[in-house]
Motif scaffolding. Structure first.
Motif, PDB file in Angstrom:
ATOM      1  N   SER A   9     -30.413 -14.551  36.466  1.00  0.00           N
ATOM      2  CA  SER A   9     -31.568 -14.307  36.036  1.00  0.00           C
ATOM      3  C   SER A   9     -31.780 -14.095  34.682  1.00  0.00           C
ATOM      4  N   ASN A  10     -30.664 -13.595  34.050  1.00  0.00           N
ATOM      5  CA  ASN A  10     -30.796 -13.392  32.453  1.00  0.00           C
ATOM      6  C   ASN A  10     -30.520 -14.691  31.610  1.00  0.00           C
ATOM      7  N   PHE A  11     -30.339 -15.792  32.153  1.00  0.00           N
ATOM      8  CA  PHE A  11     -30.256 -17.113  31.491  1.00  0.00           C
ATOM      9  C   PHE A  11     -31.147 -18.089  32.422  1.00  0.00           C
ATOM     10  N   GLN A  12     -31.917 -18.951  31.489  1.00  0.00           N
ATOM     11  CA  GLN A  12     -32.811 -19.753  31.817  1.00  0.00           C
ATOM     12  C   GLN A  12     -32.620 -21.294  31.136  1.00  0.00           C
ATOM     13  N   TRP A  13     -32.490 -22.327  31.865  1.00  0.00           N
ATOM     14  CA  TRP A  13     -32.364 -23.590  31.173  1.00  0.00           C
ATOM     15  C   TRP A  13     -33.518 -24.240  30.977  1.00  0.00           C
ATOM     16  N   GLY A  14     -33.737 -24.687  29.790  1.00  0.00           N
ATOM     17  CA  GLY A  14     -34.876 -25.150  29.136  1.00  0.00           C
ATOM     18  C   GLY A  14     -35.964 -24.120  28.830  1.00  0.00           C
ATOM     19  N   GLY A  15     -35.888 -23.360  28.049  1.00  0.00           N
ATOM     20  CA  GLY A  15     -37.075 -22.432  27.646  1.00  0.00           C
ATOM     21  C   GLY A  15     -36.777 -20.917  28.095  1.00  0.00           C
ATOM     22  N   ASP A  16     -37.689 -20.176  28.057  1.00  0.00           N
ATOM     23  CA  ASP A  16     -37.761 -18.866  28.364  1.00  0.00           C
ATOM     24  C   ASP A  16     -39.006 -18.360  29.138  1.00  0.00           C
ATOM     25  N   HIS A  17     -39.690 -19.323  29.413  1.00  0.00           N
ATOM     26  CA  HIS A  17     -41.362 -18.971  30.156  1.00  0.00           C
ATOM     27  C   HIS A  17     -41.208 -17.971  31.446  1.00  0.00           C
ATOM     28  N   TYR A  18     -39.890 -18.266  32.237  1.00  0.00           N
ATOM     29  CA  TYR A  18     -39.800 -17.568  33.346  1.00  0.00           C
ATOM     30  C   TYR A  18     -39.208 -16.107  32.873  1.00  0.00           C
ATOM     31  N   ARG A  19     -38.553 -15.965  32.114  1.00  0.00           N
ATOM     32  CA  ARG A  19     -37.594 -14.987  31.564  1.00  0.00           C
ATOM     33  C   ARG A  19     -38.541 -13.851  30.998  1.00  0.00           C
ATOM     34  N   LYS A  20     -39.646 -14.434  30.487  1.00  0.00           N
ATOM     35  CA  LYS A  20     -40.957 -13.299  29.895  1.00  0.00           C
ATOM     36  C   LYS A  20     -41.508 -12.661  30.888  1.00  0.00           C
ATOM     37  N   LEU A  21     -41.786 -12.964  32.120  1.00  0.00           N
ATOM     38  CA  LEU A  21     -42.412 -12.446  33.025  1.00  0.00           C
ATOM     39  C   LEU A  21     -41.801 -10.935  33.721  1.00  0.00           C
ATOM     40  N   PRO A  22     -42.872 -10.165  34.109  1.00  0.00           N
ATOM     41  CA  PRO A  22     -42.030  -8.879  34.619  1.00  0.00           C
ATOM     42  C   PRO A  22     -41.185  -9.397  35.922  1.00  0.00           C
ATOM     43  N   ILE A  23     -41.636 -10.069  36.685  1.00  0.00           N
ATOM     44  CA  ILE A  23     -40.796 -10.494  37.890  1.00  0.00           C
ATOM     45  C   ILE A  23     -40.394 -12.080  37.786  1.00  0.00           C
ATOM     46  N   GLN A  24     -38.869 -12.186  38.010  1.00  0.00           N
ATOM     47  CA  GLN A  24     -38.553 -13.501  38.185  1.00  0.00           C
ATOM     48  C   GLN A  24     -39.201 -14.352  39.162  1.00  0.00           C
ATOM     49  N   VAL A  25     -39.635 -15.295  38.704  1.00  0.00           N
ATOM     50  CA  VAL A  25     -40.624 -16.227  39.852  1.00  0.00           C
ATOM     51  C   VAL A  25     -39.567 -16.692  40.967  1.00  0.00           C
ATOM     52  N   TRP A  26     -38.207 -16.764  41.168  1.00  0.00           N
ATOM     53  CA  TRP A  26     -37.493 -16.896  42.181  1.00  0.00           C
ATOM     54  C   TRP A  26     -37.241 -16.074  43.093  1.00  0.00           C
ATOM     55  N   ASP A  27     -37.157 -14.904  42.445  1.00  0.00           N
ATOM     56  CA  ASP A  27     -37.080 -13.368  43.170  1.00  0.00           C
ATOM     57  C   ASP A  27     -38.309 -13.233  43.904  1.00  0.00           C
ATOM     58  N   PHE A  28     -39.612 -13.467  43.269  1.00  0.00           N
ATOM     59  CA  PHE A  28     -40.855 -13.293  44.158  1.00  0.00           C
ATOM     60  C   PHE A  28     -40.946 -14.325  45.170  1.00  0.00           C
ATOM     61  N   ILE A  29     -40.657 -15.513  45.036  1.00  0.00           N
ATOM     62  CA  ILE A  29     -40.597 -16.376  46.172  1.00  0.00           C
ATOM     63  C   ILE A  29     -39.715 -16.047  47.114  1.00  0.00           C
ATOM     64  N   ALA A  30     -38.387 -15.541  46.809  1.00  0.00           N
ATOM     65  CA  ALA A  30     -37.352 -15.440  48.007  1.00  0.00           C
ATOM     66  C   ALA A  30     -37.993 -14.140  48.726  1.00  0.00           C
ATOM     67  N   ALA A  31     -38.424 -12.993  48.059  1.00  0.00           N
ATOM     68  CA  ALA A  31     -38.796 -11.915  48.621  1.00  0.00           C
ATOM     69  C   ALA A  31     -39.866 -11.920  49.519  1.00  0.00           C
ATOM     70  N   ASN A  32     -40.953 -12.795  49.374  1.00  0.00           N
ATOM     71  CA  ASN A  32     -41.869 -13.182  50.086  1.00  0.00           C
ATOM     72  C   ASN A  32     -41.776 -14.268  51.027  1.00  0.00           C
ATOM     73  N   LYS A  33     -40.501 -14.749  51.298  1.00  0.00           N
ATOM     74  CA  LYS A  33     -40.097 -16.021  52.133  1.00  0.00           C
ATOM     75  C   LYS A  33     -40.930 -16.978  51.874  1.00  0.00           C
ATOM     76  N   LEU A  34     -41.597 -17.393  50.733  1.00  0.00           N
ATOM     77  CA  LEU A  34     -42.307 -18.628  50.588  1.00  0.00           C
ATOM     78  C   LEU A  34     -41.697 -20.034  50.951  1.00  0.00           C
ATOM     79  N   ASP A  35     -42.379 -20.828  51.385  1.00  0.00           N
ATOM     80  CA  ASP A  35     -41.739 -22.271  51.739  1.00  0.00           C
ATOM     81  C   ASP A  35     -41.693 -23.057  50.471  1.00  0.00           C
ATOM     82  N   TYR A  36     -40.928 -24.324  50.339  1.00  0.00           N
ATOM     83  CA  TYR A  36     -41.258 -25.107  49.098  1.00  0.00           C
ATOM     84  C   TYR A  36     -42.347 -25.278  48.499  1.00  0.00           C
TER      85      TYR A  36
END
Length: 77
Positions: A9-36
């Motif tokens: 989560s400390n590295f991002q391909w193609g920018g830093d728009h996700y790393r700027k957020l307080p919670i990584q988007v993929w961590d939020f998605i996984a924690a909430n068991k969201l589908d595709y």
């Protein structure tokens, strides 16, 4: 032996728009068991101001429309 990579989560391909957020988007998605489809809505809405603006909001809407179609459309048998 499996090699585990720490800190992805400390590295991002193609920018830093996700790393700027307080919670990584993929961590939020996984924690909430969201589908595709739900995960893509979260992804596009969370980044639209930092990346593609209106285009990302249209992408999020497109995924919402697909969720509606999947969950609320009845087909004749």
């Amino acid at each position: 032996m499996t090699k585990v990579v720490k800190g992805v989560s400390n590295f991002q391909w193609g920018g830093d728009h996700y790393r700027k957020l307080p919670i990584q988007v993929w961590d939020f998605i996984a924690a909430n068991k969201l589908d595709y489809f739900q995960g893509n809505v979260v992804k596009y809405v969370s980044r639209y101001k930092e990346k593609n603006g209106l285009e990302d909001l249209k992408k999020a809407k497109h995924y919402i429309d697909k969720i509606i179609e999947n969950d609320y459309t009845e087909y004749e048998k």
